[in-house]
Write a protein that holds these residues in place. Structure first.
Motif, short mmCIF file in Angstrom:
data_model
loop_
_atom_site.label_atom_id
_atom_site.label_comp_id
_atom_site.label_asym_id
_atom_site.label_seq_id
_atom_site.Cartn_x
_atom_site.Cartn_y
_atom_site.Cartn_z
N VAL A 129 0.89 -1.18 -0.02
CA VAL A 129 0.06 0.05 0.02
C VAL A 129 0.82 1.10 0.01
O VAL A 129 1.88 1.41 0.82
N SER A 130 0.87 2.08 -1.19
CA SER A 130 1.50 3.19 -1.01
C SER A 130 0.95 4.20 -0.02
O SER A 130 -0.17 4.30 0.23
N GLU A 131 2.12 5.04 0.70
CA GLU A 131 1.67 5.82 1.74
C GLU A 131 1.38 7.18 1.25
O GLU A 131 1.66 8.18 1.87
N GLU A 132 1.02 7.68 0.05
CA GLU A 132 0.92 8.85 -0.63
C GLU A 132 -0.41 9.52 -0.18
O GLU A 132 -0.43 10.56 0.31
N ASN A 133 -1.38 8.90 -0.38
CA ASN A 133 -2.94 9.45 -0.01
C ASN A 133 -3.58 9.12 1.48
O ASN A 133 -3.90 8.27 1.43
N ASP A 197 -6.91 12.17 -4.84
CA ASP A 197 -6.84 11.24 -5.69
C ASP A 197 -7.92 9.98 -5.27
O ASP A 197 -8.12 9.12 -5.95
N VAL A 198 -8.37 10.09 -3.96
CA VAL A 198 -9.12 8.89 -3.58
C VAL A 198 -10.58 9.44 -3.76
O VAL A 198 -11.01 10.23 -2.88
N GLU A 199 -11.37 8.85 -4.25
CA GLU A 199 -12.59 9.39 -4.42
C GLU A 199 -13.76 8.59 -3.79
O GLU A 199 -14.47 9.05 -3.20
N TYR A 225 -4.43 5.01 4.56
CA TYR A 225 -3.78 4.81 3.14
C TYR A 225 -4.67 3.94 2.16
O TYR A 225 -5.07 2.81 2.74
N MET A 226 -5.26 4.59 1.12
CA MET A 226 -6.17 3.44 0.46
C MET A 226 -5.51 3.33 -0.90
O MET A 226 -4.85 4.46 -1.73
N THR A 227 -5.77 2.16 -1.73
CA THR A 227 -5.36 2.11 -3.01
C THR A 227 -6.48 1.32 -3.80
O THR A 227 -7.63 1.31 -2.91
N ASN A 228 -6.41 0.92 -4.75
CA ASN A 228 -7.40 0.28 -5.64
C ASN A 228 -8.05 -0.93 -4.56
O ASN A 228 -9.21 -1.27 -4.62
N GLN A 229 -7.13 -1.75 -4.10
CA GLN A 229 -7.51 -3.00 -3.81
C GLN A 229 -7.44 -3.22 -2.28
O GLN A 229 -8.01 -3.84 -1.60
N GLN A 230 -6.85 -2.16 -1.64
CA GLN A 230 -6.26 -2.43 -0.28
C GLN A 230 -6.48 -1.04 0.77
O GLN A 230 -6.43 0.02 -0.04
N VAL A 231 -6.80 -1.13 2.00
CA VAL A 231 -6.74 0.05 2.77
C VAL A 231 -5.88 -0.35 3.96
O VAL A 231 -5.86 -1.65 4.42
N LEU A 232 -4.85 0.61 4.39
CA LEU A 232 -4.13 0.22 5.58
C LEU A 232 -4.63 1.33 6.80
O LEU A 232 -4.32 2.58 6.20
N PHE A 233 -4.78 0.90 7.87
CA PHE A 233 -5.03 1.55 9.06
C PHE A 233 -3.83 1.58 9.82
O PHE A 233 -3.49 0.48 10.30
N LYS A 234 -3.06 2.58 10.28
CA LYS A 234 -1.88 2.54 10.80
C LYS A 234 -1.93 3.19 12.15
O LYS A 234 -2.12 4.44 12.20
N THR A 235 -1.64 2.48 13.19
CA THR A 235 -1.53 3.09 14.55
C THR A 235 -0.23 3.29 15.01
O THR A 235 0.62 2.68 14.21
N GLU A 236 0.17 3.52 16.29
CA GLU A 236 1.38 3.60 16.77
C GLU A 236 2.36 2.41 16.68
O GLU A 236 3.45 2.10 16.26
N LEU A 239 -0.36 -2.24 12.38
CA LEU A 239 -0.82 -2.10 11.01
C LEU A 239 -2.00 -3.14 10.52
O LEU A 239 -2.03 -4.09 11.03
N PHE A 240 -2.98 -2.78 10.11
CA PHE A 240 -4.50 -3.25 9.89
C PHE A 240 -4.69 -2.92 8.15
O PHE A 240 -4.97 -1.83 8.03
N PHE A 241 -4.54 -4.24 7.58
CA PHE A 241 -4.67 -4.08 6.30
C PHE A 241 -5.88 -4.80 6.04
O PHE A 241 -6.36 -5.89 6.73
N SER A 242 -6.99 -4.04 5.08
CA SER A 242 -8.14 -5.11 4.59
C SER A 242 -8.09 -4.70 2.85
O SER A 242 -8.04 -3.59 2.59
N ARG A 243 -8.69 -5.84 2.63
CA ARG A 243 -8.71 -5.77 1.15
C ARG A 243 -10.26 -4.94 0.98
O ARG A 243 -10.88 -4.71 2.03
N LEU A 244 -10.38 -3.95 -0.32
CA LEU A 244 -11.63 -3.45 -0.43
C LEU A 244 -12.56 -4.41 -1.34
O LEU A 244 -12.27 -5.21 -2.06
N LEU A 245 -13.78 -3.87 -1.18
CA LEU A 245 -14.81 -4.74 -1.97
C LEU A 245 -14.96 -3.97 -3.54
O LEU A 245 -14.84 -2.88 -3.58
#
Length: 378
Positions: A129-133, A197-199, A225-236, A239-245
């Motif tokens: 997951v890119s950490e740009e958006n 970039d994320v709609e 952070y969101m991409t087309n297929q994954q979202v990452l929630f990052k706390t201290e 790291l919590f990754f989930s695929r997107l529907l």
């Protein structure tokens, strides 16, 4: 690989990663937890291919040494068994040592367990997951957003996209919507620096429910952070990754009425309790329906009728009642879920007739909206 660790710290981290481990996986290694030991600390990873959770325990925190590392390395251990062993160890000091062929020894007090580990290189890599958006939301606010929306996702797999919550970045802010096509929950959050970039993404309801259990009630920011297929929630330290529907989420704006014929202002807690009592008789019926009727002098009646059991009627004084008189029936469960998400505050309920969707909002907070479709009972 060899290290000593404070058992409580290991258990806390295990509690988080176990939320991603499923016994029903078709990939055998995913019934395990991956442990990576470096000089900085220990990473634990659990995954069911849809959700991946990784936690980090540093060697020391706030001046207290949590881990003593003698030898670095990696191992995959059977998740349920490892978790049970650690939970039941007799002391707070745990020594874990891995020798050749991934033979793993776990010692604490007079207990001495031997487990057979698995090849760590076979464990899947973390999703990229890119950490740009980046969206940054305080943990306690993110927890509230999930609580106010996730209950309204669909439980039916016939339209998979409706089993998730739609997160949409607009000029208004972040709009989070869940619907199962009989009801809808929406929360709008105004945030600074939303990515352009994320709609729109759809995050599985199951993932958000598990994430909510991990989040603390503090205002420490969670970076998303969101991409087309994954979202990452990052706390201290998680790291919590989930695929997107996949699929297009329906346009729900057109469901929300523009005009209203009847408006009721009422104490949400009082209404919730009255519906709860009325649903005692409605529960036996297949769809748990209660009736809501307006009366004179700022009063409403909540009633329910079950031919085999009996009936119940309860009058409630409301703060304000304007517009046409109304009799409407709806699912007690849906109404109670909606009122619970508004958390017992005073609410405004706006109706557009007996067979049209109606909306519930908090008087104090316009950012939360609940919509429910009535039930035809005649």
């Amino acid at each position: 690989m060899k290290f000593n660790i404070v058992r409580d710290q290991l258990l806390n981290a295990l509690n988080d990663v176990m939320k991603a481990v499923s016994s029903k996986t078709t990939i055998p290694i995913l019934t395990g937890i991956k442990i990576d030991v470096s000089t900085e600390g220990i990473r634990l990873t659990g995954s069911d291919a849809d959700i991946t959770i990784q936690t980090f325990i540093p060697t020391e925190k706030d001046g207290q040494q949590l881990i003593q590392i003698d030898e670095t390395g990696s191992i995959v251990l059977q998740a349920r068994m490892f978790n049970e062993i650690i939970r039941k160890l007799p002391t707070n000091e745990v020594e874990i040592e891995v020798t050749e062929n991934y033979q793993t020894r776990i010692r604490s007090g007079k207990s001495d367990f031997h487990l057979i580990g698995l090849e760590p290189n076979e464990y899947p890599m973390l999703p990229e997951v890119s950490e740009e958006n980046q969206i940054s939301i305080p943990g306690d606010l993110l927890k509230s957003i999930i609580r106010e929306t996730v209950f309204a996702v669909s439980t039916s797999e016939s339209r998979p996209v409706l089993t998730g919550v739609n997160w949409k970045v607009t000029e208004e802010g972040l709009i989070c919507v869940a619907t199962d096509s009989h009801r809808l929950a929406r929360r709008i959050v105004t945030l600074d620096n939303l990515p352009k970039d994320v709609e729109s993404v759809v995050i599985p309801g199951k993932s958000l429910t598990e994430l909510s259990k991990i989040l603390s009630d503090s205002s420490t920011p969670v970076n998303i952070y969101m991409t087309n297929q994954q979202v990452l929630f990052k706390t201290e330290d998680v790291l919590f990754f989930s695929r997107l529907l996949e699929g297009n989420y329906p346009d729900t704006n057109r469901l929300i009425p523009e005009t209203y014929q009847t408006t009721v202002q009422i104490n949400g807690k009082e209404l919730l309790q009255a519906i709860d009592r009325a649903s005692l008789l409605a529960r036996e019926e297949r769809n748990n329906v209660v009736r809501f009727s307006t009366l004179d002098q700022n009063q409403i009646e909540i009633s329910s009728n079950s031919p085999e059991i009996g009936k119940v009627e309860e009058e409630i004084q409301v703060q304000e009642l304007t517009g046409d008189e109304l009799r409407i029936s709806f699912s007690a469960k849906y109404m109670m879920d909606a009122l619970k998400s508004i958390d017992g505050q005073d609410v405004i309920i706006q109706f557009t007739g007996a067979m049209r969707p109606f909306i519930i909002r908090s008087i104090h907070d316009d950012s939360i909206l609940q919509l429910i479709l009535p039930v035809r009972t005649y």
